[in-house]
Structures are given as C-alpha cells and as structure tokens.
Scaffold this active site. Structure first.
Site, PDB file in Angstrom:
ATOM      1  N   ASP A  24       0.874  -1.158   0.000  1.00 58.78           N
ATOM      2  CA  ASP A  24       0.000   0.000   0.000  1.00 58.78           C
ATOM      3  C   ASP A  24       0.923   1.224   0.000  1.00 58.78           C
ATOM      4  OD1 ASP A  24      -2.354   1.623   0.418  1.00 58.78           O
ATOM      5  OD2 ASP A  24      -1.761   1.762   2.519  1.00 58.78           O
ATOM      6  N   ASP A  26      -0.215   5.094   1.049  1.00 64.94           N
ATOM      7  CA  ASP A  26      -0.508   6.113   2.056  1.00 64.94           C
ATOM      8  C   ASP A  26      -0.471   5.530   3.464  1.00 64.94           C
ATOM      9  OD1 ASP A  26      -1.302   8.641   0.521  1.00 64.94           O
ATOM     10  OD2 ASP A  26      -2.476   7.102  -0.488  1.00 64.94           O
TER      11      ASP A  26
END
Length: 243
Positions: A24, A26
């Site tokens: 991922d 953020d």
C-alpha cells in the site's frame, strides 16, 4: 486508544512461501495520512464537530468518493455538505501538502533490500493518478524499484478496499502466473488488510499507534514500524545483519 506495539506480534505457525510483495502507499510507504486528518479536522470544525479515529479507520484505504460518503454520513452532515462538496474542499488543501510528504521509517531499507535480492514488488494504492504524482514527485528512487503501480482510478479496480479488486489487478500484472498465496501485502488500514485476505494473500499490518487494537484483527502479523520487519520470518532473503 491502542497500546503502542513494542515490536512485531507473532506470525502464524505455518506461513506460505512468499515470492512477491505488494505495498500500500498512504500511511505505509509515505507519511501522508496526517494530511488527511488535518484537513478533515478543519472541515468538521466549521460545523462544530470533531474528527476521531473511529471515523478515520472507516475511511482509510477506500476510494475517494466512498470515503467521502462515509465522512458525510458518519459525521451527521447530510443536508449540510455533499460528498462531492467535501472532496472539492479537501482537494485544494491536500494539493499543497502532498509534495511535502516523507517516506516512513524502514521503507527505503526494505524496498532496496527486496529489490537487490530480486523480489518482485509493486504498489496498490487507492490514490488517484493526480494525487499519486503529487505524493511521489520527490521519491522517484523508491517507486523506480517497483515492477508496476495500480491506482484507485485504474479501470480494473471496480470497487475500493475491502474488495480485493486492487490486489487482484496488481497480481495479474506481475510477469509470472503468481498464486495469491505466495504474495505478501503490507498495509496500514483495516480495509486494506481485509482486501488482501479477500484476495487470498497474507497481510502484514503497520498501523498508526492511535488506531485501536480491535482493528488489528485479520492481519497475519502486526508491526509498530517497517523497521521491525524481519524478511526471514516470511522465507524472504534476510537483511545482512539479521540474526
């Protein structure tokens, strides 16, 4: 409030052979999540309301319009602010903040190590292309080591996390025919962990310490930082100084 994690929790006794890694972005690779919090606090303050982590946990990892609906509905702003209005107001403030983000601790070390050892990696982020470019413009070295990137506005991503769409799209773009059980996903959001598990993959969670521990369930391993990750725990090449 969650208790800080001193190190890693134990992984499950029988772990699959990991050959590929998905990150991922953020709150996992780049420290952008505080920007969303600050901006959303400002917006709610206009209505005399406070932003809390139970709301943030529901919004994390989802597509922008999905998180906007959650924000408006959960905050009791129906009739006062539309999801589209929320996104428009948030956009201007975020565009100024995103280029200033920094990598989180342990990111450069782990990504460089996996790259040097030939482990294929990619990024699967709910961020749309315009935001991705703002966030990553000063971090080209990290993202150049990725095989590919799948973003939230990719046509193959029909639903946001916890749907497995984005991770399955990322899986298909590796050069080999990769089995999901051989993929390790790194996530910070509960919905991201759920998406990884729904895709048949293993998940390492690196949550914000303010996220309540009840949201850790489902992860195969929980870390306080990527600095605590031991590749050898997952059958990956160990760090040179790993004991």
């Amino acid at each position: 409030m969650a208790n800080p994690l001193s190190s890693a929790t134990e992984t499950s006794p029988s772990k699959p052979l990991i050959t590929h890694v998905i990150f991922d972005m953020d709150g996992l690779l780049l420290d952008t999540e505080p920007f969303y919090t600050v901006v959303q606090e400002r917006i709610l303050a206009r209505f005399g309301k406070k932003f809390d982590w139970s709301l943030k946990a529901k919004m994390m990892g989802k597509k922008a319009i999905e998180s906007a609906h959650i924000f408006v509905e959960e905050s009791g702003l129906d009739g006062l602010l539309t999801p589209e209005g929320f996104l428009a107001e948030r956009e201007g403030m975020l565009q100024e903040l995103f280029p200033t983000c920094l990598p989180l601790p342990g990111v450069e070390r782990l990504v460089s190590h996996l790259c040097a050892n030939g482990i294929p990696m990619c990024v699967a982020t709910g961020s749309y292309k315009r935001h991705f470019e703002l966030k990553t413009q000063n971090h080209g070295k990290i993202f150049a080591m990725m095989h590919h990137v799948v973003m939230g506005d990719d046509p193959e991503v029909k639903k946001g996390k916890p749907s497995p769409d984005i991770f399955l799209a990322a899986l298909r773009r590796f050069e080999d025919n990769v089995d999901p059980c051989n993929v390790l996903v790194f996530e910070d959001a509960p919905s991201g962990v759920a998406a990884a598990k729904n895709a048949g993959m293993s998940a390492v969670m690196v949550p914000d310490p303010r996220l309540d521990v009840s949201y850790h369930k489902g992860a195969d391993q929980v870390l306080s930082s990527l600095l605590d990750f031991r590749p050898s725990d997952w059958g990956l090449p160990p760090f040179p100084n790993e004991i």
